[in-house]
Design a protein around this motif. Sequence first.
Motif, PDB file in Angstrom:
ATOM      1  N   LEU A 311      30.939  32.218  40.307  1.00 18.83           N
ATOM      2  CA  LEU A 311      32.389  32.067  40.277  1.00 18.83           C
ATOM      3  C   LEU A 311      33.038  33.157  41.132  1.00 18.83           C
ATOM      4  O   LEU A 311      32.565  34.287  41.167  1.00 18.83           O
ATOM      5  CB  LEU A 311      32.897  32.147  38.837  1.00 18.83           C
ATOM      6  CG  LEU A 311      32.550  30.931  37.975  1.00 18.83           C
ATOM      7  CD1 LEU A 311      32.761  31.236  36.499  1.00 18.83           C
ATOM      8  CD2 LEU A 311      33.378  29.729  38.383  1.00 18.83           C
ATOM      9  N   SER A 312      34.118  32.824  41.785  1.00 21.47           N
ATOM     10  CA  SER A 312      34.774  33.791  42.664  1.00 21.47           C
ATOM     11  C   SER A 312      35.864  34.542  41.907  1.00 21.47           C
ATOM     12  O   SER A 312      36.478  33.992  40.990  1.00 21.47           O
ATOM     13  CB  SER A 312      35.385  33.083  43.872  1.00 21.47           C
ATOM     14  OG  SER A 312      36.538  32.345  43.496  1.00 21.47           O
ATOM     15  N   PRO A 313      36.132  35.786  42.301  1.00 19.17           N
ATOM     16  CA  PRO A 313      37.249  36.498  41.683  1.00 19.17           C
ATOM     17  C   PRO A 313      38.568  35.741  41.816  1.00 19.17           C
ATOM     18  O   PRO A 313      39.412  35.774  40.915  1.00 19.17           O
ATOM     19  CB  PRO A 313      37.286  37.824  42.448  1.00 19.17           C
ATOM     20  CG  PRO A 313      35.884  38.021  42.929  1.00 19.17           C
ATOM     21  CD  PRO A 313      35.383  36.635  43.247  1.00 19.17           C
ATOM     22  N   THR A 314      38.741  35.028  42.922  1.00 22.32           N
ATOM     23  CA  THR A 314      39.980  34.269  43.119  1.00 22.32           C
ATOM     24  C   THR A 314      40.106  33.146  42.098  1.00 22.32           C
ATOM     25  O   THR A 314      41.169  32.958  41.483  1.00 22.32           O
ATOM     26  CB  THR A 314      40.034  33.696  44.539  1.00 22.32           C
ATOM     27  OG1 THR A 314      40.014  34.771  45.477  1.00 22.32           O
ATOM     28  CG2 THR A 314      41.295  32.870  44.741  1.00 22.32           C
ATOM     29  N   SER A 315      39.028  32.365  41.906  1.00 23.29           N
ATOM     30  CA  SER A 315      39.108  31.257  40.951  1.00 23.29           C
ATOM     31  C   SER A 315      39.268  31.781  39.530  1.00 23.29           C
ATOM     32  O   SER A 315      39.992  31.197  38.716  1.00 23.29           O
ATOM     33  CB  SER A 315      37.869  30.361  41.053  1.00 23.29           C
ATOM     34  OG  SER A 315      36.724  30.975  40.486  1.00 23.29           O
ATOM     35  N   LEU A 316      38.610  32.882  39.226  1.00 23.11           N
ATOM     36  CA  LEU A 316      38.729  33.466  37.888  1.00 23.11           C
ATOM     37  C   LEU A 316      40.159  33.942  37.632  1.00 23.11           C
ATOM     38  O   LEU A 316      40.710  33.734  36.543  1.00 23.11           O
ATOM     39  CB  LEU A 316      37.748  34.624  37.733  1.00 23.11           C
ATOM     40  CG  LEU A 316      36.268  34.247  37.747  1.00 23.11           C
ATOM     41  CD1 LEU A 316      35.412  35.496  37.915  1.00 23.11           C
ATOM     42  CD2 LEU A 316      35.881  33.520  36.461  1.00 23.11           C
ATOM     43  N   THR A 317      40.744  34.601  38.630  1.00 19.67           N
ATOM     44  CA  THR A 317      42.116  35.078  38.489  1.00 19.67           C
ATOM     45  C   THR A 317      43.085  33.910  38.335  1.00 19.67           C
ATOM     46  O   THR A 317      43.979  33.926  37.484  1.00 19.67           O
ATOM     47  CB  THR A 317      42.501  35.937  39.699  1.00 19.67           C
ATOM     48  OG1 THR A 317      41.608  37.046  39.788  1.00 19.67           O
ATOM     49  CG2 THR A 317      43.932  36.445  39.578  1.00 19.67           C
ATOM     50  N   THR A 318      42.885  32.888  39.144  1.00 18.53           N
ATOM     51  CA  THR A 318      43.761  31.721  39.074  1.00 18.53           C
ATOM     52  C   THR A 318      43.665  31.030  37.720  1.00 18.53           C
ATOM     53  O   THR A 318      44.686  30.640  37.130  1.00 18.53           O
ATOM     54  CB  THR A 318      43.403  30.725  40.193  1.00 18.53           C
ATOM     55  OG1 THR A 318      43.584  31.373  41.457  1.00 18.53           O
ATOM     56  CG2 THR A 318      44.274  29.485  40.127  1.00 18.53           C
ATOM     57  N   ALA A 319      42.445  30.869  37.196  1.00 12.36           N
ATOM     58  CA  ALA A 319      42.276  30.218  35.897  1.00 12.36           C
ATOM     59  C   ALA A 319      42.945  31.023  34.789  1.00 12.36           C
ATOM     60  O   ALA A 319      43.623  30.462  33.917  1.00 12.36           O
ATOM     61  CB  ALA A 319      40.793  30.027  35.601  1.00 12.36           C
ATOM     62  N   GLY A 320      42.763  32.331  34.802  1.00 12.83           N
ATOM     63  CA  GLY A 320      43.383  33.159  33.771  1.00 12.83           C
ATOM     64  C   GLY A 320      44.891  33.113  33.823  1.00 12.83           C
ATOM     65  O   GLY A 320      45.571  32.996  32.791  1.00 12.83           O
ATOM     66  N   ARG A 321      45.455  33.175  35.006  1.00  8.42           N
ATOM     67  CA  ARG A 321      46.906  33.118  35.151  1.00  8.42           C
ATOM     68  C   ARG A 321      47.431  31.731  34.784  1.00  8.42           C
ATOM     69  O   ARG A 321      48.511  31.607  34.192  1.00  8.42           O
ATOM     70  CB  ARG A 321      47.307  33.497  36.574  1.00  8.42           C
ATOM     71  CG  ARG A 321      47.038  34.957  36.909  1.00  8.42           C
ATOM     72  CD  ARG A 321      47.338  35.256  38.368  1.00  8.42           C
ATOM     73  NE  ARG A 321      48.749  35.113  38.654  1.00  8.42           N
ATOM     74  CZ  ARG A 321      49.652  36.098  38.552  1.00  8.42           C
ATOM     75  NH1 ARG A 321      49.259  37.307  38.166  1.00  8.42           N
ATOM     76  NH2 ARG A 321      50.917  35.887  38.825  1.00  8.42           N
ATOM     77  N   SER A 322      46.680  30.696  35.113  1.00  8.84           N
ATOM     78  CA  SER A 322      47.105  29.349  34.753  1.00  8.84           C
ATOM     79  C   SER A 322      47.145  29.175  33.243  1.00  8.84           C
ATOM     80  O   SER A 322      48.073  28.543  32.706  1.00  8.84           O
ATOM     81  CB  SER A 322      46.160  28.312  35.367  1.00  8.84           C
ATOM     82  OG  SER A 322      46.225  28.330  36.770  1.00  8.84           O
ATOM     83  N   PHE A 323      46.151  29.718  32.551  1.00  6.56           N
ATOM     84  CA  PHE A 323      46.158  29.655  31.094  1.00  6.56           C
ATOM     85  C   PHE A 323      47.403  30.322  30.528  1.00  6.56           C
ATOM     86  O   PHE A 323      48.013  29.835  29.569  1.00  6.56           O
ATOM     87  CB  PHE A 323      44.905  30.297  30.527  1.00  6.56           C
ATOM     88  CG  PHE A 323      44.941  30.522  29.043  1.00  6.56           C
ATOM     89  CD1 PHE A 323      45.022  29.448  28.167  1.00  6.56           C
ATOM     90  CD2 PHE A 323      44.915  31.806  28.512  1.00  6.56           C
ATOM     91  CE1 PHE A 323      45.068  29.638  26.793  1.00  6.56           C
ATOM     92  CE2 PHE A 323      44.959  32.005  27.152  1.00  6.56           C
ATOM     93  CZ  PHE A 323      45.041  30.926  26.276  1.00  6.56           C
ATOM     94  N   LEU A 324      47.799  31.429  31.120  1.00  3.56           N
ATOM     95  CA  LEU A 324      48.986  32.140  30.649  1.00  3.56           C
ATOM     96  C   LEU A 324      50.285  31.460  31.062  1.00  3.56           C
ATOM     97  O   LEU A 324      51.358  31.855  30.613  1.00  3.56           O
ATOM     98  CB  LEU A 324      48.980  33.582  31.170  1.00  3.56           C
ATOM     99  CG  LEU A 324      47.857  34.479  30.661  1.00  3.56           C
ATOM    100  CD1 LEU A 324      47.930  35.854  31.314  1.00  3.56           C
ATOM    101  CD2 LEU A 324      47.903  34.604  29.145  1.00  3.56           C
ATOM    102  N   GLY A 325      50.199  30.450  31.924  1.00  2.95           N
ATOM    103  CA  GLY A 325      51.402  29.752  32.369  1.00  2.95           C
ATOM    104  C   GLY A 325      52.151  30.467  33.464  1.00  2.95           C
ATOM    105  O   GLY A 325      53.364  30.247  33.644  1.00  2.95           O
ATOM    106  N   LEU A 326      51.431  31.302  34.236  1.00  2.00           N
ATOM    107  CA  LEU A 326      52.080  32.073  35.273  1.00  2.00           C
ATOM    108  C   LEU A 326      52.039  31.338  36.592  1.00  2.00           C
ATOM    109  O   LEU A 326      51.011  30.791  36.995  1.00  2.00           O
ATOM    110  CB  LEU A 326      51.382  33.434  35.444  1.00  2.00           C
ATOM    111  CG  LEU A 326      51.445  34.358  34.218  1.00  2.00           C
ATOM    112  CD1 LEU A 326      50.613  35.595  34.466  1.00  2.00           C
ATOM    113  CD2 LEU A 326      52.890  34.745  33.930  1.00  2.00           C
ATOM    114  N   THR A 327      53.158  31.322  37.291  1.00  2.00           N
ATOM    115  CA  THR A 327      53.218  30.789  38.639  1.00  2.00           C
ATOM    116  C   THR A 327      52.672  31.839  39.604  1.00  2.00           C
ATOM    117  O   THR A 327      52.566  33.012  39.267  1.00  2.00           O
ATOM    118  CB  THR A 327      54.664  30.458  39.018  1.00  2.00           C
ATOM    119  OG1 THR A 327      55.423  31.667  39.017  1.00  2.00           O
ATOM    120  CG2 THR A 327      55.270  29.487  38.025  1.00  2.00           C
TER     121      THR A 327
END
Length: 330
Positions: A311-327
């Motif tokens: 897994l890439s740091p980018t995809s991990l960051t995006t998934a975590g932020r998406s869970f939090l509802g962050l744009t």
Amino acid sequence: MIGPVADGVVDVHAHWLPRELFHLPPGAPYGALTDLDGELHLGEVPLSIAATAMSDVAAVRADMDTARIGVRVLSAPPFAFPVGDPAAGHDATDYVASFNDALSRVAADSDGALAGLGLVRLHDESAVRDDLADLARMPGIAGVAIPPLLRGESLDRGALRAVVTGAAELDLAVLVHPMQLPRPEWSSYYLANLIGNPTETATAVASLLLSGLAEELPLLRICFVHGGGSAPGLLGRWEHAFGRRADVARSAKRGPRESFRDLFLDTVTHDADELDLLVARAGSDRVAVGSDYPFDMAQPHPVAFAVDNGLSPTSLTTAGRSFLGLTPER
């Protein structure tokens, strides 16, 4: 009400409890949390955790630096969930309010490095919506943490259904964490954790998918910890039954394989092959870093484990932020 957060990978699954709440809510099933010579005990059971690791923000932040985590989402340890029996007079109103206030202060004062998932009064289904509305207004709070099972019900019924329904309406994230519920056949070898926790989580996943509730709540952001427990390995069995049994397919329009891809899962799988299966079932955009800090079953190097296994740091960051509802702008 979560505001801008810090840069970097988001750890969606970590625990914190202030010392003044170590007594736990009324009706807590395991007894109080105590600090004995610097080590945490739950009732009579040693947890092999330093008391400071659970309660001190400085210790939380130091671990984040070591683990290369930019944002850590804190929730109560599962033994602090307010699951007492209302028939026995267990009222967790004061405990829930105290925890949420303390969590909000810690998150709001962290310059975006910490966010919180609060508690609601699970003993009073009629109060759930009001508690969620309060959480939605609290600085630093991104959502709510709940158990997968409550008094013989799961996410498709009762207070837990009220939580996920209300959270979807109020744009709050939901984290589902098992409670290691005891059973006689799991009394040895830590089986209540090793088998019980994944089974509790799989039960909640199945109840959400097969009830059709996941379809009814397309805006729901819900994460199941420990890689979804045993659910990823059971999807084929569930899909088979969905196509052949009326009682399995009577409520949902979509099969469980399809609906599973709407969920968020964390990386606490302890095994590269299990993580590969999780990504294949859910998609990399739905797999976020989890640490399970500070427990003995934590993933000690959560970012490295995920990245070293594809897994890439980018995809991990995006998934975590998406869970939090962050744009992206937040």
